[in-house]
Design an enzyme around this catalytic site. Sequence first.
Site, PDB file in Angstrom:
ATOM      1  N   ASP A  13       0.808  -1.221   0.000  1.00  0.00           N
ATOM      2  CA  ASP A  13       0.000   0.000   0.000  1.00  0.00           C
ATOM      3  C   ASP A  13       0.842   1.272   0.000  1.00  0.00           C
ATOM      4  O   ASP A  13       0.449   2.297   0.570  1.00  0.00           O
ATOM      5  CB  ASP A  13      -0.964   0.009   1.208  1.00  0.00           C
ATOM      6  CG  ASP A  13      -1.833  -1.226   1.232  1.00  0.00           C
ATOM      7  OD1 ASP A  13      -2.203  -1.699   0.145  1.00  0.00           O
ATOM      8  OD2 ASP A  13      -2.137  -1.719   2.335  1.00  0.00           O
ATOM      9  N   LYS A  16       1.765   2.140  -5.000  1.00  0.00           N
ATOM     10  CA  LYS A  16       2.310   1.579  -6.250  1.00  0.00           C
ATOM     11  C   LYS A  16       1.367   1.872  -7.409  1.00  0.00           C
ATOM     12  O   LYS A  16       1.798   2.214  -8.497  1.00  0.00           O
ATOM     13  CB  LYS A  16       2.494   0.050  -6.119  1.00  0.00           C
ATOM     14  CG  LYS A  16       3.500  -0.367  -5.066  1.00  0.00           C
ATOM     15  CD  LYS A  16       3.611  -1.870  -4.957  1.00  0.00           C
ATOM     16  CE  LYS A  16       2.391  -2.551  -4.364  1.00  0.00           C
ATOM     17  NZ  LYS A  16       2.072  -2.183  -2.984  1.00  0.00           N
ATOM     18  N   GLY A  40      -4.589  -4.352  -3.707  1.00  0.00           N
ATOM     19  CA  GLY A  40      -5.576  -3.302  -3.951  1.00  0.00           C
ATOM     20  C   GLY A  40      -4.809  -2.064  -4.365  1.00  0.00           C
ATOM     21  O   GLY A  40      -4.097  -1.472  -3.553  1.00  0.00           O
ATOM     22  N   HIS A  41      -4.875  -1.725  -5.652  1.00  0.00           N
ATOM     23  CA  HIS A  41      -4.101  -0.592  -6.167  1.00  0.00           C
ATOM     24  C   HIS A  41      -5.045   0.539  -6.556  1.00  0.00           C
ATOM     25  O   HIS A  41      -5.941   0.349  -7.363  1.00  0.00           O
ATOM     26  CB  HIS A  41      -3.261  -1.034  -7.376  1.00  0.00           C
ATOM     27  CG  HIS A  41      -2.237  -2.082  -7.020  1.00  0.00           C
ATOM     28  ND1 HIS A  41      -1.474  -2.734  -7.951  1.00  0.00           N
ATOM     29  CD2 HIS A  41      -1.850  -2.578  -5.827  1.00  0.00           C
ATOM     30  CE1 HIS A  41      -0.661  -3.585  -7.338  1.00  0.00           C
ATOM     31  NE2 HIS A  41      -0.877  -3.512  -6.042  1.00  0.00           N
ATOM     32  N   GLN A 223       1.819  -6.392  -3.529  1.00  0.00           N
ATOM     33  CA  GLN A 223       2.382  -6.614  -2.192  1.00  0.00           C
ATOM     34  C   GLN A 223       3.718  -5.856  -2.077  1.00  0.00           C
ATOM     35  O   GLN A 223       3.881  -4.846  -2.732  1.00  0.00           O
ATOM     36  CB  GLN A 223       2.546  -8.117  -1.880  1.00  0.00           C
ATOM     37  CG  GLN A 223       1.228  -8.839  -1.652  1.00  0.00           C
ATOM     38  CD  GLN A 223       0.478  -9.150  -2.922  1.00  0.00           C
ATOM     39  OE1 GLN A 223       1.001  -9.742  -3.833  1.00  0.00           O
ATOM     40  NE2 GLN A 223      -0.781  -8.750  -2.989  1.00  0.00           N
ATOM     41  N   THR A 300      -9.533  -4.891   2.064  1.00  0.00           N
ATOM     42  CA  THR A 300     -10.360  -5.399   3.170  1.00  0.00           C
ATOM     43  C   THR A 300     -10.972  -4.288   4.020  1.00  0.00           C
ATOM     44  O   THR A 300     -11.796  -4.573   4.889  1.00  0.00           O
ATOM     45  CB  THR A 300      -9.510  -6.305   4.101  1.00  0.00           C
ATOM     46  OG1 THR A 300      -8.400  -5.535   4.573  1.00  0.00           O
ATOM     47  CG2 THR A 300      -9.024  -7.534   3.368  1.00  0.00           C
TER      48      THR A 300
HETATM   49  P1  GDP Z   1      -0.814   0.273  -3.493  1.00  0.00           P
HETATM   50  O1  GDP Z   1      -1.394  -1.005  -3.005  1.00  0.00           O
HETATM   51  O2  GDP Z   1       0.660   0.350  -3.263  1.00  0.00           O
HETATM   52  O3  GDP Z   1      -1.169   0.586  -4.919  1.00  0.00           O
HETATM   53  O4  GDP Z   1      -1.452   1.429  -2.596  1.00  0.00           O
HETATM   54  P2  GDP Z   1      -3.010   1.593  -2.177  1.00  0.00           P
HETATM   55  O5  GDP Z   1      -3.757   2.098  -3.341  1.00  0.00           O
HETATM   56  O6  GDP Z   1      -3.505   0.361  -1.510  1.00  0.00           O
HETATM   57  O7  GDP Z   1      -2.883   2.675  -1.033  1.00  0.00           O
HETATM   58  C1  GDP Z   1      -2.280   3.912  -1.241  1.00  0.00           C
HETATM   59  C2  GDP Z   1      -3.294   5.015  -0.904  1.00  0.00           C
HETATM   60  O8  GDP Z   1      -2.629   6.247  -0.846  1.00  0.00           O
HETATM   61  C3  GDP Z   1      -4.381   5.179  -1.949  1.00  0.00           C
HETATM   62  O9  GDP Z   1      -5.556   5.598  -1.303  1.00  0.00           O
HETATM   63  C4  GDP Z   1      -3.823   6.277  -2.841  1.00  0.00           C
HETATM   64  O10 GDP Z   1      -4.845   6.995  -3.523  1.00  0.00           O
HETATM   65  C5  GDP Z   1      -3.145   7.156  -1.831  1.00  0.00           C
HETATM   66  N1  GDP Z   1      -1.974   7.910  -2.309  1.00  0.00           N
HETATM   67  C6  GDP Z   1      -0.996   7.521  -3.172  1.00  0.00           C
HETATM   68  N2  GDP Z   1      -0.028   8.455  -3.251  1.00  0.00           N
HETATM   69  C7  GDP Z   1      -0.403   9.468  -2.426  1.00  0.00           C
HETATM   70  C8  GDP Z   1       0.211  10.710  -2.041  1.00  0.00           C
HETATM   71  O11 GDP Z   1       1.297  11.074  -2.480  1.00  0.00           O
HETATM   72  N3  GDP Z   1      -0.483  11.457  -1.127  1.00  0.00           N
HETATM   73  C9  GDP Z   1      -1.680  11.078  -0.600  1.00  0.00           C
HETATM   74  N4  GDP Z   1      -2.272  11.857   0.284  1.00  0.00           N
HETATM   75  N5  GDP Z   1      -2.271   9.907  -0.940  1.00  0.00           N
HETATM   76  C10 GDP Z   1      -1.629   9.115  -1.829  1.00  0.00           C
HETATM   77  P1  IMO Z   2      -0.900  -4.254  -2.261  1.00  0.00           P
HETATM   78  O1  IMO Z   2      -0.507  -4.784  -3.624  1.00  0.00           O
HETATM   79  C1  IMO Z   2      -0.861  -4.727   2.049  1.00  0.00           C
HETATM   80  C2  IMO Z   2      -0.866  -8.797   3.647  1.00  0.00           C
HETATM   81  C3  IMO Z   2      -2.100  -9.204   4.418  1.00  0.00           C
HETATM   82  C4  IMO Z   2      -1.466 -10.146   5.427  1.00  0.00           C
HETATM   83  C5  IMO Z   2      -0.400 -10.863   4.597  1.00  0.00           C
HETATM   84  C6  IMO Z   2      -0.825 -12.209   4.048  1.00  0.00           C
HETATM   85  O2  IMO Z   2      -2.186  -3.536  -2.249  1.00  0.00           O
HETATM   86  O3  IMO Z   2       0.227  -3.507  -1.638  1.00  0.00           O
HETATM   87  P2  IMO Z   2      -2.475 -12.899   2.070  1.00  0.00           P
HETATM   88  O4  IMO Z   2      -3.947 -12.663   1.900  1.00  0.00           O
HETATM   89  O5  IMO Z   2      -1.629 -12.358   0.979  1.00  0.00           O
HETATM   90  O6  IMO Z   2      -2.166 -14.343   2.369  1.00  0.00           O
HETATM   91  O7  IMO Z   2      -2.103 -12.101   3.421  1.00  0.00           O
HETATM   92  O8  IMO Z   2      -0.100  -9.991   3.514  1.00  0.00           O
HETATM   93  N1  IMO Z   2      -1.115  -8.292   2.268  1.00  0.00           N
HETATM   94  C7  IMO Z   2      -1.064  -6.996   1.934  1.00  0.00           C
HETATM   95  N2  IMO Z   2      -0.876  -5.903   2.701  1.00  0.00           N
HETATM   96  N3  IMO Z   2      -0.998  -4.593   0.723  1.00  0.00           N
HETATM   97  C8  IMO Z   2      -1.160  -5.689  -0.065  1.00  0.00           C
HETATM   98  O9  IMO Z   2      -1.171  -5.615  -1.409  1.00  0.00           O
HETATM   99  C9  IMO Z   2      -1.252  -6.952   0.543  1.00  0.00           C
HETATM  100  N4  IMO Z   2      -1.427  -8.215   0.087  1.00  0.00           N
HETATM  101  C10 IMO Z   2      -1.329  -9.025   1.148  1.00  0.00           C
HETATM  102  O10 IMO Z   2      -2.717  -8.105   5.037  1.00  0.00           O
HETATM  103  O11 IMO Z   2      -0.802  -9.411   6.412  1.00  0.00           O
HETATM  104 MG    MG Z   3      -2.897  -1.679  -1.747  1.00  0.00          MG
END
Ligand code: GDP
Ligand code: IMO
Ligand code: MG
Length: 424
Positions: A13, A16, A40-41, A223, A300
């Site tokens: 998270d 990416k 979850g991207h 991840q 989640t």
């Molecule tokens: P990923 O799994 O690495 O793609 O990241 P997620 O989408 O799960 O979580 C990142 C969260 O941070 C999302 O809600 C994005 O919209 C938000 N986000 C990404 N870059 C920035 C930033 O530079 N500033 C802020 N405030 N939010 C950001």
């Molecule tokens: P993105 O791509 C954050 C974590 C779960 C748990 C562990 C194992 O959005 O960054 P799993 O269901 O993979 O067997 O769970 O890994 N986990 C993540 N945490 N971002 C993710 O993906 C994750 N994918 C799995 O919360 O701790």
């Molecule tokens: Mg994510």
Amino acid sequence: MPSNIVVGTQWGDEGKGKIIDIISSRADVVVRSQGGNNAGHTVVNNGEVYKLHLIPSGILYKDTLCLIGAGVVLDPKDFIGELDSLEARGVSTKNLKIDPRAHVVMPWHIALDGLSEAFRGGKDIGTTKRGIGPTYMDKYERCGIRVYDLVHPDVLAEKVQSTGKLKNKIITEVYGGEAFDLDAVTAEYTEYGKRLLPYVDDVSVLTFDAYKAGKTIMFEGAQATLLDIDFGTYPYVTSSHPLSAGVCVGTGVGPKVITNVIGVAKAYTTRVGKGPFPTELNDEIGNQIREVGGEFGTTTGRPRRTGWFDAVIVRHSVRVNGLDSLAINKLDTLANLDTLKVCVAYKKPDGSVTENFPATLEELEGCTPVYEEFPGFTEDISACRSFDELPENCKKYIARLEELVGCHVSMVGVGPDRAQIIER
Ligand code: GDP
Ligand code: IMO
Ligand code: MG
């Protein structure tokens, strides 16, 4: 033409999705090589929010070829849901392909994920309960069902019966759960197979052809490094290799195809699920970061644990991924904190200090972070588009992170929108 890998450097998270989306605007092909719908991207374009789980983030560009490689585990039901929701929003999925070798998440994998987590009691991993671990278990046990099988009804029917019988036995006799009706599963998944058929193609070949044709390729990591099955905080990890090296086996291309590896970090640290987190903040500052940063899981909805930037972790990621550069997101979230702390090393129980992330949980236990402090900033930086526009304290913070982790910071995120990025 360049082939970029984008990987997470912390516990996921890191934003990416946003970085991949920005780079995808210059890519011809975007490839996912591991993980599944545990990812979850988030991509934000002019206030429009897209949350992608299985489908590569490049799908938002209509001419970009989007590929799901052999190393991914694919839940067809969720995948079709994602296809439908994108199509309903006017996003075409015609340029999407899935490798026939990718393993299929079956309903018993999801059930077993929940049952085994419950069995672990207080020692659960805190998985996303998407069946990821059990699907990879079957892959390595060599009894998995693959996308090829899913789109061939006769093969599927036979495999559902043979594998399903064993899974039902484990579910009922080991865990006391409820057996699956295998005929119903066959019927349901045969329908999914029909829907998936037009998308199936050899992703290894497609990627190599694109490479030979001089196309720009983007490998989308899911991840993150600290969730890697070997180089993460085992056993509190996921069941795949989110490292840059995982891209080659997960796609079916050689390492020489890769020209550039970009790591993504947050300006602080978060984690969902259980496991060690040395710089975790269980206080008001941690709450402020969670609220201001909207730190709730994309997949989640769980509140994310929050803490200071840990340079020991990111330094580990620089090494194991061979990072060429780093994107640091969410600097904006740290506004209005008097002091910013960064963990520069760990103090071990025997009093010695290490700058390397310990190999095991046992060695990590008892380590305490050694912090360096920085003055905070109060300015709203969300409209900054060049490094020079940032307040002095932000510049100093980023410059010190670069020094500590030994990697150039090429991008700084100042907000969720694809436009809210500073490129250096
Ligand atoms: P990923 O799994 O690495 O793609 O990241 P997620 O989408 O799960 O979580 C990142 C969260 O941070 C999302 O809600 C994005 O919209 C938000 N986000 C990404 N870059 C920035 C930033 O530079 N500033 C802020 N405030 N939010 C950001
Ligand atoms: P993105 O791509 C954050 C974590 C779960 C748990 C562990 C194992 O959005 O960054 P799993 O269901 O993979 O067997 O769970 O890994 N986990 C993540 N945490 N971002 C993710 O993906 C994750 N994918 C799995 O919360 O701790
Ligand atoms: Mg994510």
